[in-house]
Design a protein around this motif. Structure first.
Motif, PDB file in Angstrom:
ATOM      1  N   GLU A 275      -6.339  33.420   8.925  1.00  0.00           N
ATOM      2  CA  GLU A 275      -6.367  32.091   9.761  1.00  0.00           C
ATOM      3  C   GLU A 275      -5.181  31.782  10.462  1.00  0.00           C
ATOM      4  O   GLU A 275      -5.246  31.476  11.614  1.00  0.00           O
ATOM      5  N   THR A 276      -4.185  31.805   9.574  1.00  0.00           N
ATOM      6  CA  THR A 276      -2.922  31.549  10.169  1.00  0.00           C
ATOM      7  C   THR A 276      -2.539  32.685  11.151  1.00  0.00           C
ATOM      8  O   THR A 276      -1.680  32.510  12.323  1.00  0.00           O
TER       9      THR A 276
ATOM     10  N   LYS B 103      -7.160  32.784   4.258  1.00  0.00           N
ATOM     11  CA  LYS B 103      -5.956  31.769   4.792  1.00  0.00           C
ATOM     12  C   LYS B 103      -5.195  32.349   5.591  1.00  0.00           C
ATOM     13  O   LYS B 103      -4.642  31.895   6.797  1.00  0.00           O
ATOM     14  N   GLN B 104      -4.453  33.340   5.067  1.00  0.00           N
ATOM     15  CA  GLN B 104      -3.361  34.182   5.921  1.00  0.00           C
ATOM     16  C   GLN B 104      -4.050  34.898   7.409  1.00  0.00           C
ATOM     17  O   GLN B 104      -3.198  34.283   8.182  1.00  0.00           O
TER      18      GLN B 104
ATOM     19  N   GLN C   7       5.797  33.823   8.532  1.00  0.00           N
ATOM     20  CA  GLN C   7       4.852  32.730   9.111  1.00  0.00           C
ATOM     21  C   GLN C   7       3.490  32.926   8.603  1.00  0.00           C
ATOM     22  O   GLN C   7       2.879  31.621   8.282  1.00  0.00           O
ATOM     23  N   VAL C   8       3.116  34.077   7.935  1.00  0.00           N
ATOM     24  CA  VAL C   8       1.674  34.101   7.367  1.00  0.00           C
ATOM     25  C   VAL C   8       2.059  34.085   5.881  1.00  0.00           C
ATOM     26  O   VAL C   8       0.881  34.241   5.156  1.00  0.00           O
TER      27      VAL C   8
END
Length: 121
Positions: free
Chosen positions: A101-102, A98-99, A40-41
Motif C-alpha cells: 500500500e505504501t 501494508k508495505q 520508505q517502505v
C-alpha cells in the motif's frame, strides 16, 4: 588480414565495454531504487535483495525493449507498460499488504509528479 582481425577485435572490445557500462549503470540504478524503497517502505534485508533483483531485471528488459522497438513508439510503450505491470505484480507478491500500500502510494505520487514535470516543460 591483420587489419581485419584487429578491427574486429577493437569493435568487439568497444561493444563489450559499452555493454558493461550499461550493465553497471543499470545495477547502480537498481541499487538506488531498492535503497530508497527500503527506507520508505521499510523492507527487511531479504526483501531489499529481492527488490534489487527484480528492479535490475526490469531495467534490463526495458533497455532491451527500447532497443527492439525504437522505430515503433506505440509498441515500445505497450511492452514497457507490460513489463511495469509484471514488475508491480512481483513486488506485490513479495511485500506485505501494508508495505505494498505504501509502495503503491509512492509509485502513484511519482508518476503524477513526472506527468506534472513533463507538462510544465
Amino acid at each position: 588480414m591483420k587489419k581485419l582481425i584487429t578491427s574486429a577485435f577493437f569493435a568487439f572490445a568497444v561493444l563489450t565495454a559499452s555493454a558493461s557500462n550499461d550493465l553497471s549503470e543499470i545495477n547502480s540504478q537498481a541499487s538506488d531504487i531498492a535503497r530508497r524503497m527500503a527506507n520508505q517502505v521499510e523492507l527487511n534485508e531479504m526483501e531489499y535483495i529481492q527488490v534489487k533483483k527484480y528492479t535490475t531485471e526490469k531495467l534490463i528488459r526495458v533497455a532491451q525493449i527500447k532497443d527492439m522497438y525504437s522505430n515503433d513508439r506505440d509498441m515500445m510503450n505497450k511492452k514497457i507498460m507490460e513489463e511495469e505491470s509484471a514488475y508491480t505484480h512481483r513486488i506485490q507478491n513479495l511485500l506485505t499488504a501494508k508495505q505494498f500500500e505504501t509502495y503503491a502510494a509512492l509509485y502513484n505520487s511519482f508518476k503524477t509528479n513526472l506527468t506534472i514535470i513533463a507538462i510544465s516543460e
